[in-house]
Write an enzyme that holds these catalytic residues in place. Sequence first.
Site, PDB file in Angstrom:
ATOM      1  N   HIS A  56       0.873  -1.183   0.000  1.00 29.24           N
ATOM      2  CA  HIS A  56       0.000   0.000   0.000  1.00 29.24           C
ATOM      3  C   HIS A  56       0.908   1.230   0.000  1.00 29.24           C
ATOM      4  O   HIS A  56       1.691   1.435   0.930  1.00 29.24           O
ATOM      5  CB  HIS A  56      -0.923  -0.008   1.223  1.00 29.24           C
ATOM      6  CG  HIS A  56      -1.893  -1.148   1.205  1.00 29.24           C
ATOM      7  ND1 HIS A  56      -2.145  -1.927   2.310  1.00 29.24           N
ATOM      8  CD2 HIS A  56      -2.653  -1.640   0.201  1.00 29.24           C
ATOM      9  CE1 HIS A  56      -3.049  -2.855   1.987  1.00 29.24           C
ATOM     10  NE2 HIS A  56      -3.366  -2.710   0.713  1.00 29.24           N
ATOM     11  N   GLU A  59       1.664   3.852   2.931  1.00 30.52           N
ATOM     12  CA  GLU A  59       2.111   3.358   4.238  1.00 30.52           C
ATOM     13  C   GLU A  59       3.627   3.500   4.296  1.00 30.52           C
ATOM     14  O   GLU A  59       4.386   2.571   4.054  1.00 30.52           O
ATOM     15  CB  GLU A  59       1.622   1.918   4.423  1.00 30.52           C
ATOM     16  CG  GLU A  59       0.093   1.894   4.413  1.00 30.52           C
ATOM     17  CD  GLU A  59      -0.522   0.505   4.443  1.00 30.52           C
ATOM     18  OE1 GLU A  59      -1.763   0.421   4.394  1.00 30.52           O
ATOM     19  OE2 GLU A  59       0.225  -0.482   4.515  1.00 30.52           O
ATOM     20  N   GLU A 213       1.201  -4.986  10.963  1.00 25.51           N
ATOM     21  CA  GLU A 213       0.572  -3.656  10.993  1.00 25.51           C
ATOM     22  C   GLU A 213       1.253  -2.882  12.118  1.00 25.51           C
ATOM     23  O   GLU A 213       1.103  -3.215  13.292  1.00 25.51           O
ATOM     24  CB  GLU A 213      -0.933  -3.780  11.256  1.00 25.51           C
ATOM     25  CG  GLU A 213      -1.695  -4.511  10.161  1.00 25.51           C
ATOM     26  CD  GLU A 213      -1.948  -3.645   8.923  1.00 25.51           C
ATOM     27  OE1 GLU A 213      -1.588  -2.439   8.951  1.00 25.51           O
ATOM     28  OE2 GLU A 213      -2.496  -4.181   7.942  1.00 25.51           O
TER      29      GLU A 213
HETATM   30 ZN    ZN Z   1      -1.449  -1.894   4.209  1.00 27.25          ZN
END
Ligand code: ZN
Length: 329
Positions: A56, A59, A213
Amino acid sequence: MTHTPSFLQHALSTPPALAAWPLPGGLEARWLAPGCVELNGGAVDADSVLLSCGVHGNETAPIEVVDGILRDIAAGRLALRCRLLVMFANLDAIRQGVRYGNYDMNRLFNGAHAKQAEWPESARAAELESLAEAFLAPARGRRLHYDLHTAIRGSVFEKFAIYPFLHERAHNREQLAWMGQCGIEAVLLHSQPANTFSYHTSRRCEADAFTLELGKARPFGQNDLSRFSGIDRALRALLSAEPANNNAQAAALPLFRAKYDLVKLSEAFRLHLADDVENFTVLPDGMLIAEDGDVRYVACGGKERILFPNPAVKPGLRAGIVVEPASLG
Ligand SMILES: [Zn+2]
């Protein structure tokens, strides 16, 4: 004093110049494809470590952490004693500062790109899969893949890991202990296949693969990198083959598993949670979580929590996951 190249700048330059860079200590950095660089820091029986970031594009903190590690290896400040492949994954999205341009790349792995071939992200996902498989196939040491992300919303557990569904394989307790050293505060044990990068390498390459994450997504230059010191330290220790700290934190790491998906069946879907609800927020017993025509999703037992709520998805897709506490038994 040797010139220290910026791997990220090189990855983002157009057109990319594919090349091999000599590094201190007899190391070599080989660019296998745009944004994908392999460093030969160990024999084939050493650990093989795949670090992916920017699946992504917005990020950015993990991208900066990985670029800093590469910079220090290239400058001779960090010893590399394993095979390392780094992927700056979605280069177009990183350049534009967006999560993705056309289609979420982390729904296109595990071969899903073949059914969605019209998207540029599909070709890139296929390329990353091939490079990951070629890198991990000859490995005789540990095969490790950490896919580094930050999340859209806040989280009760600021840093958490997603452990892909393992089918018949057992969870690796050593890896769960290592998660604690990274500052990971909770782990979701996934219970079904997914089209994510970490599921792909876990399933196809039998890697110990995780989606990490690591905090909240912010633009380049706005990250407080001190909030990422845990993963930075743990990755540096791993790459230079320093002994692990301790296993004490593994027992304390809360584990969750997906209980069911909140599926958006129609445009009538209504999610009864605040727009800014944090990941892992507890759902009180009896709470109406969502409804969709006659279908009602009601919380049960008081220990369920919400993960990745997103009512804006298209009908037929997952609008959130209800998770519950789990143990390894
Ligand atoms: Zn992500």
